[in-house]
Design an enzyme around this catalytic site. Structure first.
Site, PDB file in Angstrom:
ATOM      1  N   TRP A   7       0.815  -1.225   0.000  1.00 31.02           N
ATOM      2  CA  TRP A   7       0.000   0.000   0.000  1.00 31.02           C
ATOM      3  C   TRP A   7       0.850   1.276   0.000  1.00 31.02           C
ATOM      4  O   TRP A   7       0.316   2.369  -0.162  1.00 31.02           O
ATOM      5  CB  TRP A   7      -0.934   0.025   1.212  1.00 31.02           C
ATOM      6  CG  TRP A   7      -1.949  -1.083   1.241  1.00 31.02           C
ATOM      7  CD1 TRP A   7      -2.106  -2.102   0.332  1.00 31.02           C
ATOM      8  CD2 TRP A   7      -2.973  -1.279   2.230  1.00 31.02           C
ATOM      9  NE1 TRP A   7      -3.150  -2.912   0.693  1.00 31.02           N
ATOM     10  CE2 TRP A   7      -3.704  -2.441   1.860  1.00 31.02           C
ATOM     11  CE3 TRP A   7      -3.345  -0.608   3.392  1.00 31.02           C
ATOM     12  CZ2 TRP A   7      -4.784  -2.917   2.610  1.00 31.02           C
ATOM     13  CZ3 TRP A   7      -4.411  -1.085   4.139  1.00 31.02           C
ATOM     14  CH2 TRP A   7      -5.129  -2.223   3.750  1.00 31.02           C
ATOM     15  N   HIS A  93      13.134  -2.142  -0.960  1.00 26.98           N
ATOM     16  CA  HIS A  93      12.336  -1.594  -2.067  1.00 26.98           C
ATOM     17  C   HIS A  93      13.112  -0.433  -2.699  1.00 26.98           C
ATOM     18  O   HIS A  93      13.782   0.316  -1.996  1.00 26.98           O
ATOM     19  CB  HIS A  93      10.978  -1.120  -1.533  1.00 26.98           C
ATOM     20  CG  HIS A  93      10.020  -0.808  -2.640  1.00 26.98           C
ATOM     21  ND1 HIS A  93      10.113   0.337  -3.391  1.00 26.98           N
ATOM     22  CD2 HIS A  93       8.980  -1.513  -3.152  1.00 26.98           C
ATOM     23  CE1 HIS A  93       9.154   0.321  -4.305  1.00 26.98           C
ATOM     24  NE2 HIS A  93       8.447  -0.787  -4.177  1.00 26.98           N
ATOM     25  N   GLU A 161      11.865  -6.115  -9.230  1.00 27.27           N
ATOM     26  CA  GLU A 161      11.052  -4.947  -9.573  1.00 27.27           C
ATOM     27  C   GLU A 161      11.913  -3.947 -10.340  1.00 27.27           C
ATOM     28  O   GLU A 161      12.621  -3.131  -9.715  1.00 27.27           O
ATOM     29  CB  GLU A 161      10.546  -4.263  -8.298  1.00 27.27           C
ATOM     30  CG  GLU A 161       9.637  -5.116  -7.448  1.00 27.27           C
ATOM     31  CD  GLU A 161       8.710  -4.241  -6.609  1.00 27.27           C
ATOM     32  OE1 GLU A 161       7.499  -4.367  -6.762  1.00 27.27           O
ATOM     33  OE2 GLU A 161       9.198  -3.404  -5.842  1.00 27.27           O
TER      34      GLU A 161
HETATM   35  P1  PGA Z   1       3.352  -0.458  -8.802  1.00 23.63           P
HETATM   36  O1  PGA Z   1       4.371  -0.626  -7.585  1.00 23.63           O
HETATM   37  O2  PGA Z   1       2.545  -1.721  -8.894  1.00 23.63           O
HETATM   38  O3  PGA Z   1       2.516   0.743  -8.426  1.00 23.63           O
HETATM   39  O4  PGA Z   1       4.167  -0.215 -10.032  1.00 23.63           O
HETATM   40  C1  PGA Z   1       4.991  -1.862  -7.330  1.00 23.63           C
HETATM   41  C2  PGA Z   1       5.911  -1.714  -6.153  1.00 23.63           C
HETATM   42  O5  PGA Z   1       6.552  -0.670  -6.029  1.00 23.63           O
HETATM   43  O6  PGA Z   1       6.018  -2.623  -5.282  1.00 23.63           O
END
Ligand code: PGA
Length: 242
Positions: A7, A93, A161
């Site tokens: 979130w 992250h 990611e």
């Molecule tokens: P997003 O973010 O789905 O809004 O691209 C993914 C994340 O940062 O974990």
């Protein structure tokens, strides 16, 4: 599979209650095979925990401190997250690696704390657009894996990611996701790690591209940001996952 909803810095308390209740309600009225986990802002973990406590939905934190206790104003430690029923914590992250200048060493220490307090770190790795354009993506990720993952015999999850895919509406081609996942799988093998470690994909996941993503060979799940704030779309993806 694991479908994880991050979130980020969103929701007031009422919205956090409504969002978790709506996801719970949607999932209760459907059958699904995956594990679902939600990652509210730390201050709402207890509120959300009370709402989902008798369900199969798991709870996670978005980050945790490199420290366990002491004079670290504002930090929240792994044992504190464990006290409030978190099963997971995201660490590393890119919004923290870049926005808060966290190094691979910081990510390693956070992951180690999470493991030592019997939770599962979701260790994020990702390349930026320049690295991708210059053909360095695989090397950048390999370096992050080498330096961010504690070599201790505890469960962890890797989330790939690409930074340029987060919140941008762009996702890599399936070929390049598969190429990256193959490299990560090989890295795990070479490091003597358990072959069951899940690898998640994250970055602009929505219900339109989820089906295609589910066809990636080594996909262990999805880490979803923006769309996890939309209870219906998030639940639809959870139900689609096998
Ligand atoms: P997003 O973010 O789905 O809004 O691209 C993914 C994340 O940062 O974990």
């Amino acid at each position: 599979m694991l479908i994880a909803g991050n979130w980020k810095l969103n929701c007031n308390i009422k919205e956090a209650e409504d969002l978790s209740s709506s996801i719970l309600n949607n999932l209760n009225h459907n059958s699904y095979k995956s594990e679902i986990a939600i990652f509210p802002p730390t201050i709402y973990i207890e509120t959300v925990s009370n709402i989902i406590k008798n369900s199969n939905i798991s709870l996670g934190a978005q980050d945790c401190s490199i420290n366990i206790s002491g004079a670290y104003t504002g930090d929240v430690s792994a044992p504190m997250l464990n006290d409030f029923g978190c099963k997971y914590s995201i660490v590393g992250h890119s919004e923290r690696r870049n926005g808060k200048y966290e190094s691979n060493k910081d990510v390693y220490l956070k992951a180690k704390n999470v493991m030592e307090y019997n939770m599962i770190p979701i260790i994020c790795v990702g390349e930026n657009a320049k690295d991708r354009d210059e053909g360095n993506a695989l090397n950048i990720i390999k370096n992050q894996l080498d330096k961010s993952i504690p070599k201790i015999n505890k469960e962890f999850i890797i989330a790939y990611e690409p930074i340029w895919a987060i919140g941008s509406g762009k996702i890599p081609t399936l070929d390049s996701i598969n190429e990256m996942f193959n490299m990560i799988r090989q890295w795990l093998l070479n490091s003597g790690m358990n072959n069951n470690i899940k690898i998640l994909y994250g970055g602009s996941v929505n219900k339109g591209n989820a089906k295609e993503l589910f066809s990636c060979k080594h996909l262990g799940g999805l880490l979803i940001g923006g769309v996890s704030l939309n209870p219906n779309e998030f639940s639809e993806i959870c139900i689609m996952a096998s």
